[in-house]
Design a protein around this motif. Structure first.
Motif, PDB file in Angstrom:
ATOM      1  N   SER A   1     -12.927  -6.628  -2.727  1.00  0.00           N
ATOM      2  CA  SER A   1     -13.416  -5.936  -3.927  1.00  0.00           C
ATOM      3  C   SER A   1     -14.562  -4.991  -3.574  1.00  0.00           C
ATOM      4  CB  SER A   1     -13.889  -6.951  -4.973  1.00  0.00           C
ATOM      5  OG  SER A   1     -12.815  -7.751  -5.423  1.00  0.00           O
TER       6      SER A   1
ATOM      7  N   GLN B   1      -6.728  -7.780  -2.804  1.00  0.00           N
ATOM      8  CA  GLN B   1      -7.170  -8.246  -4.115  1.00  0.00           C
ATOM      9  C   GLN B   1      -5.998  -8.833  -4.908  1.00  0.00           C
ATOM     10  OE1 GLN B   1      -9.077  -4.466  -5.418  1.00  0.00           O
ATOM     11  NE2 GLN B   1     -10.778  -5.768  -6.036  1.00  0.00           N
ATOM     12  N   ARG B   2      -4.844  -8.193  -4.805  1.00  0.00           N
ATOM     13  CA  ARG B   2      -3.678  -8.607  -5.584  1.00  0.00           C
ATOM     14  C   ARG B   2      -2.941  -9.784  -4.953  1.00  0.00           C
ATOM     15  NH1 ARG B   2      -1.634  -2.358  -6.289  1.00  0.00           N
ATOM     16  NH2 ARG B   2      -2.943  -1.803  -8.079  1.00  0.00           N
TER      17      ARG B   2
ATOM     18  N   ASN C   1     -14.293   3.903  -2.608  1.00  0.00           N
ATOM     19  CA  ASN C   1     -14.094   4.973  -3.587  1.00  0.00           C
ATOM     20  C   ASN C   1     -15.355   5.809  -3.760  1.00  0.00           C
ATOM     21  OD1 ASN C   1     -11.351   4.610  -4.322  1.00  0.00           O
ATOM     22  ND2 ASN C   1     -11.886   2.880  -5.627  1.00  0.00           N
TER      23      ASN C   1
ATOM     24  N   ALA D   1       1.236   2.451  -3.436  1.00  0.00           N
ATOM     25  CA  ALA D   1      -0.018   2.432  -4.188  1.00  0.00           C
ATOM     26  C   ALA D   1      -0.066   3.502  -5.265  1.00  0.00           C
ATOM     27  CB  ALA D   1      -1.204   2.629  -3.234  1.00  0.00           C
TER      28      ALA D   1
ATOM     29  N   THR E   1       0.823  -1.201   0.000  1.00  0.00           N
ATOM     30  CA  THR E   1       0.000   0.000   0.000  1.00  0.00           C
ATOM     31  C   THR E   1       0.859   1.252   0.000  1.00  0.00           C
ATOM     32  OG1 THR E   1      -0.181   0.177   2.411  1.00  0.00           O
ATOM     33  CG2 THR E   1      -1.789  -1.203   1.286  1.00  0.00           C
TER      34      THR E   1
ATOM     35  N   VAL F   1     -13.187  -1.871  -1.830  1.00  0.00           N
ATOM     36  CA  VAL F   1     -12.591  -0.940  -2.790  1.00  0.00           C
ATOM     37  C   VAL F   1     -13.688  -0.158  -3.518  1.00  0.00           C
ATOM     38  CG1 VAL F   1     -11.266  -0.747  -4.934  1.00  0.00           C
ATOM     39  CG2 VAL F   1     -10.479  -2.268  -3.116  1.00  0.00           C
ATOM     40  N   ARG F   2     -14.697  -0.869  -3.980  1.00  0.00           N
ATOM     41  CA  ARG F   2     -15.756  -0.230  -4.750  1.00  0.00           C
ATOM     42  C   ARG F   2     -16.537   0.787  -3.910  1.00  0.00           C
ATOM     43  NH1 ARG F   2     -17.889  -4.457  -5.933  1.00  0.00           N
ATOM     44  NH2 ARG F   2     -19.590  -4.563  -4.425  1.00  0.00           N
TER      45      ARG F   2
ATOM     46  N   PRO G   1       1.256  -0.428 -10.674  1.00  0.00           N
ATOM     47  CA  PRO G   1       0.715  -1.589  -9.966  1.00  0.00           C
ATOM     48  C   PRO G   1       1.734  -2.702  -9.933  1.00  0.00           C
ATOM     49  CG  PRO G   1      -0.863  -0.759 -11.577  1.00  0.00           C
ATOM     50  CD  PRO G   1       0.432  -0.056 -11.826  1.00  0.00           C
TER      51      PRO G   1
ATOM     52  N   VAL H   1      -9.203   1.386   1.306  1.00  0.00           N
ATOM     53  CA  VAL H   1      -9.132   1.089  -0.122  1.00  0.00           C
ATOM     54  C   VAL H   1      -7.753   0.559  -0.486  1.00  0.00           C
ATOM     55  CG1 VAL H   1      -9.120   2.140  -2.427  1.00  0.00           C
ATOM     56  CG2 VAL H   1     -10.966   2.672  -0.827  1.00  0.00           C
ATOM     57  N   ARG H   2      -6.708   1.139   0.087  1.00  0.00           N
ATOM     58  CA  ARG H   2      -5.341   0.706  -0.236  1.00  0.00           C
ATOM     59  C   ARG H   2      -5.068  -0.723   0.200  1.00  0.00           C
ATOM     60  NH1 ARG H   2      -2.149   6.272   1.515  1.00  0.00           N
ATOM     61  NH2 ARG H   2      -2.685   7.473  -0.353  1.00  0.00           N
TER      62      ARG H   2
ATOM     63  N   THR I   1      -7.105  -3.195  -1.821  1.00  0.00           N
ATOM     64  CA  THR I   1      -6.505  -3.390  -3.138  1.00  0.00           C
ATOM     65  C   THR I   1      -5.334  -4.361  -3.044  1.00  0.00           C
ATOM     66  OG1 THR I   1      -7.153  -1.167  -3.866  1.00  0.00           O
ATOM     67  CG2 THR I   1      -5.371  -2.232  -5.078  1.00  0.00           C
TER      68      THR I   1
END
Length: 216
Positions: free
Chosen positions: A197, A184-185, A204, A24, A21, A200-201, A28, A177-178, A181
């Protein structure tokens, strides 16, 4: 941020998660592999792949989500629980510290969503077999409201409260969010990555909503 010793695989995974993060704003990172060869005895404690390789953390509850939890999954869930527990008291103060209808609606919606995420994260942690104790108890980390900051908020009202509360909400959402994310990765557990996910959605979208509120 108070420095804490990294003594467990979960803490090592959390450190890796936060390291991701911190970068970030740059390009990516390449998604981590979800499988890896077993580490040697001399590299097991330090190998970065240990944070993302699917390993059994504990015995999943009957009927639990399919798949294994990696240390990264567990570390993200634990941090998500800790962060949400720190934010909810701020949102709960809205009803007695401001009369602005827009702020009240925003806080109520955010509170409902974060309580739902908190419940899901706790359930997934239970399924993972991870310890029920909060490893971040007493730690002041990015995105977490401190006891002192909460005390200051309790003495504020009106526009002053909205400004301070908005700063804390933004810090929480940015960090949420960071790290989501990063999950997610680097995470591997399907249901945990689905939750990330969603964070994050909605995070934001909530940041955009907060910006509109502050411009009024």
């Amino acid at each position: 941020m108070r420095k804490v010793p990294l003594r467990t695989a979960g803490c090592l995974a959390l450190a890796a998660l936060l390291l991701v993060t911190a970068c970030a704003s740059g390009p990516p990172p390449t998604p981590a592999a979800t499988t890896a060869a077993p580490p040697t005895a001399t590299t097991a404690a330090a190998a970065p792949s240990s944070a993302t390789t699917a390993v059994p953390v504990g015995s999943a509850a009957p009927g639990g989500s399919a798949g294994l939890f990696s240390p990264t999954d567990v570390a993200w869930l634990q941090l998500t629980v800790a962060m949400n527990e720190r934010l909810l008291p701020v949102l709960d103060l809205m009803s007695s510290r401001t009369t602005d209808p827009a702020w009240l609606r925003f806080a109520a919606r955010l509170g409902t969503a974060h309580r739902a995420d908190l419940s899901t994260a706790r359930r997934l942690l239970a399924e993972s077999g991870a310890p029920t104790t909060n490893p971040h108890e007493g730690h002041d980390m990015p995105g977490m409201v401190t006891d002192g900051e909460l005390a200051t908020l309790r003495s504020a009202t009106g526009v002053g409260f909205q400004r301070r509360a908005g700063q804390h909400v933004r810090a929480h959402l940015d960090q949420a969010v960071r790290i989501a994310t990063a999950e997610q990765r680097g995470g591997v557990h399907p249901a945990t990555r689905v939750l990330a996910s969603a964070v994050v959605r909605t995070g934001n979208a909530d940041l955009a909503g907060l910006a509109r509120l502050e411009q009024q």
